[in-house]
Write a protein that holds these residues in place. Sequence first.
Motif, PDB file in Angstrom:
ATOM      1  N   VAL A 154      81.831  12.468   3.243  1.00  0.00           N
ATOM      2  CA  VAL A 154      82.510  13.703   3.778  1.00  0.00           C
ATOM      3  C   VAL A 154      82.334  14.900   2.942  1.00  0.00           C
ATOM      4  N   TRP A 155      81.639  16.078   3.436  1.00  0.00           N
ATOM      5  CA  TRP A 155      81.648  17.053   2.686  1.00  0.00           C
ATOM      6  C   TRP A 155      82.055  18.340   3.619  1.00  0.00           C
ATOM      7  N   PRO A 156      83.321  18.679   3.379  1.00  0.00           N
ATOM      8  CA  PRO A 156      83.782  19.713   4.162  1.00  0.00           C
ATOM      9  C   PRO A 156      83.281  21.297   4.155  1.00  0.00           C
ATOM     10  N   ALA A 157      82.590  21.438   2.965  1.00  0.00           N
ATOM     11  CA  ALA A 157      81.901  22.837   2.922  1.00  0.00           C
ATOM     12  C   ALA A 157      81.003  22.711   1.642  1.00  0.00           C
ATOM     13  N   ASN A 158      80.121  23.596   1.542  1.00  0.00           N
ATOM     14  CA  ASN A 158      79.000  23.851   0.443  1.00  0.00           C
ATOM     15  C   ASN A 158      79.584  23.787  -0.763  1.00  0.00           C
ATOM     16  N   ASP A 159      80.699  24.372  -0.848  1.00  0.00           N
ATOM     17  CA  ASP A 159      81.388  24.575  -2.129  1.00  0.00           C
ATOM     18  C   ASP A 159      82.330  23.649  -2.804  1.00  0.00           C
ATOM     19  N   GLN A 160      82.582  22.504  -1.781  1.00  0.00           N
ATOM     20  CA  GLN A 160      83.391  21.641  -2.150  1.00  0.00           C
ATOM     21  C   GLN A 160      82.963  20.354  -2.546  1.00  0.00           C
ATOM     22  N   VAL A 161      83.840  19.474  -3.242  1.00  0.00           N
ATOM     23  CA  VAL A 161      83.557  18.150  -3.434  1.00  0.00           C
ATOM     24  C   VAL A 161      83.089  17.282  -2.449  1.00  0.00           C
ATOM     25  N   MET A 162      82.074  16.374  -2.488  1.00  0.00           N
ATOM     26  CA  MET A 162      81.544  15.450  -1.448  1.00  0.00           C
ATOM     27  C   MET A 162      82.331  14.105  -1.906  1.00  0.00           C
ATOM     28  N   TYR A 185      85.422  -4.893  -2.829  1.00  0.00           N
ATOM     29  CA  TYR A 185      86.503  -3.819  -2.882  1.00  0.00           C
ATOM     30  C   TYR A 185      85.683  -2.610  -1.956  1.00  0.00           C
ATOM     31  N   LEU A 186      86.624  -1.948  -1.465  1.00  0.00           N
ATOM     32  CA  LEU A 186      86.083  -0.669  -0.710  1.00  0.00           C
ATOM     33  C   LEU A 186      86.595   0.447  -1.502  1.00  0.00           C
ATOM     34  N   ILE A 187      85.543   1.257  -2.142  1.00  0.00           N
ATOM     35  CA  ILE A 187      85.881   2.342  -3.061  1.00  0.00           C
ATOM     36  C   ILE A 187      85.563   3.920  -2.512  1.00  0.00           C
ATOM     37  N   GLU A 188      86.291   4.790  -2.767  1.00  0.00           N
ATOM     38  CA  GLU A 188      86.264   6.193  -2.518  1.00  0.00           C
ATOM     39  C   GLU A 188      85.816   6.946  -3.707  1.00  0.00           C
ATOM     40  N   SER A 189      84.773   7.598  -3.900  1.00  0.00           N
ATOM     41  CA  SER A 189      84.291   8.254  -4.915  1.00  0.00           C
ATOM     42  C   SER A 189      84.393   9.735  -4.805  1.00  0.00           C
ATOM     43  N   GLU A 190      84.720  10.616  -5.710  1.00  0.00           N
ATOM     44  CA  GLU A 190      84.455  12.004  -5.857  1.00  0.00           C
ATOM     45  C   GLU A 190      83.057  12.213  -6.400  1.00  0.00           C
ATOM     46  N   MET A 191      82.087  12.822  -5.720  1.00  0.00           N
ATOM     47  CA  MET A 191      80.896  12.876  -6.141  1.00  0.00           C
ATOM     48  C   MET A 191      80.361  14.225  -6.468  1.00  0.00           C
ATOM     49  N   GLY A 192      81.317  15.394  -6.840  1.00  0.00           N
ATOM     50  CA  GLY A 192      80.810  16.518  -7.149  1.00  0.00           C
ATOM     51  C   GLY A 192      80.369  17.289  -6.030  1.00  0.00           C
ATOM     52  N   VAL A 193      79.866  18.515  -6.525  1.00  0.00           N
ATOM     53  CA  VAL A 193      79.455  19.477  -5.419  1.00  0.00           C
ATOM     54  C   VAL A 193      77.935  19.198  -5.149  1.00  0.00           C
ATOM     55  N   PRO A 194      77.313  18.943  -4.276  1.00  0.00           N
ATOM     56  CA  PRO A 194      75.976  18.852  -4.120  1.00  0.00           C
ATOM     57  C   PRO A 194      75.083  20.197  -4.025  1.00  0.00           C
ATOM     58  N   ARG A 195      74.181  20.302  -4.577  1.00  0.00           N
ATOM     59  CA  ARG A 195      73.532  21.642  -4.649  1.00  0.00           C
ATOM     60  C   ARG A 195      72.066  21.239  -3.826  1.00  0.00           C
ATOM     61  N   VAL A 196      72.059  22.028  -2.832  1.00  0.00           N
ATOM     62  CA  VAL A 196      70.751  21.807  -1.849  1.00  0.00           C
ATOM     63  C   VAL A 196      69.865  22.886  -1.756  1.00  0.00           C
ATOM     64  N   MET A 197      68.441  22.743  -2.200  1.00  0.00           N
ATOM     65  CA  MET A 197      67.574  23.950  -2.340  1.00  0.00           C
ATOM     66  C   MET A 197      66.317  23.666  -1.480  1.00  0.00           C
ATOM     67  N   PRO A 198      66.198  24.034  -0.120  1.00  0.00           N
ATOM     68  CA  PRO A 198      64.918  23.759   0.671  1.00  0.00           C
ATOM     69  C   PRO A 198      63.784  24.036  -0.058  1.00  0.00           C
ATOM     70  N   ARG A 199      62.895  23.380   0.034  1.00  0.00           N
ATOM     71  CA  ARG A 199      61.547  23.422  -0.772  1.00  0.00           C
ATOM     72  C   ARG A 199      60.590  22.680  -0.205  1.00  0.00           C
ATOM     73  N   THR A 200      59.266  23.344  -0.128  1.00  0.00           N
ATOM     74  CA  THR A 200      58.029  22.863   0.446  1.00  0.00           C
ATOM     75  C   THR A 200      57.242  22.643  -0.937  1.00  0.00           C
ATOM     76  N   ASN A 251      70.774  18.261  -5.921  1.00  0.00           N
ATOM     77  CA  ASN A 251      71.275  17.809  -7.247  1.00  0.00           C
ATOM     78  C   ASN A 251      72.636  17.117  -6.981  1.00  0.00           C
ATOM     79  N   VAL A 252      72.960  15.955  -7.291  1.00  0.00           N
ATOM     80  CA  VAL A 252      74.373  15.431  -7.126  1.00  0.00           C
ATOM     81  C   VAL A 252      74.716  14.819  -8.510  1.00  0.00           C
ATOM     82  N   GLY A 253      74.279  15.513  -9.382  1.00  0.00           N
ATOM     83  CA  GLY A 253      74.541  14.881 -10.991  1.00  0.00           C
ATOM     84  C   GLY A 253      73.292  14.288 -11.441  1.00  0.00           C
TER      85      GLY A 253
END
Length: 267
Positions: free
Chosen positions: A242-250, A112-127, A142-144
């Motif tokens: 596919v992640w259209p923008a930072n505030d949208q679902v990937m 099966y080939l499946i497309e999933s909605e994975m929520g809105v990623p939160r990316v926090m640059p960190r050293t 964080n992606v859940g």
Amino acid sequence: MIPFVKAHACGNDFLIIEEALAGRRHAELARKLCSRNTSVGADGIEFLEHRVGGEFFLRLFNADGSEAELSGNGTRCVAAWLAKSEGLKEVALGTHGGVRTCRVIEAADPNYLIESEMGVPRVMPRTIVVDGLGNVAGAMVNVGNPHFVILVDTEDFSVQGQAWQEVGGRISTSPLFPHGTNVEFVRVISSGEIAFRIFERGCGPTTSSGTGTCASSAAAMVLAGVDRSLTALAEGGAQRTVWPANDQVMQLTGPAEIVCVGEVFGL
């Protein structure tokens, strides 16, 4: 005897067991049944609950018996099984990391080939400071579920001359992450393609990870400015994000294959 389904997504393999059969033995069952030398073998177990009103909920337990919020690949494997067993072409699966809606794009049973909605990623640059390495730049994503992503430019994904598996093991269990973290090592191949390796919390190195694919893609988009539509290559194969923008679902698209259906002795 406990009925089970085994499925994999790019080599990242899971058992699917009905929640009602687990009792309170989720962790014990995961440790026993996921053992590759003495039982069926898998990276984890997706316990599938059929709720009133036709809803579904998943609890994911890793091979070491720890519970995780969700798995992108595991969720896709369950969606493939529900497509096969119940004819569902679209399904919303509840997890402790949020609801994930999966749609069957292609079906050639058992593949099966499946497309999933994975929520809105939160990316926090960190050293962060890593024992034996010193400062390591990356991003908490964080992606859940939690990830720490490091961009590398080495063919073998090593960091400062140290193997990614060793570095991943140290970061995953670092006191900086009290609940542990998944760790990805990402190399940008082109503006539309990345390659990465995964050290998964509760499992270790794996051939693929759905949430790891999303975290790696999101970090590369934010930190390296790559395209918002990517092919992400892991050892087990390619997935598409596919992640259209930072505030949208990937959106994550990838394969899942039903391996077998069987029964196994429980505890």
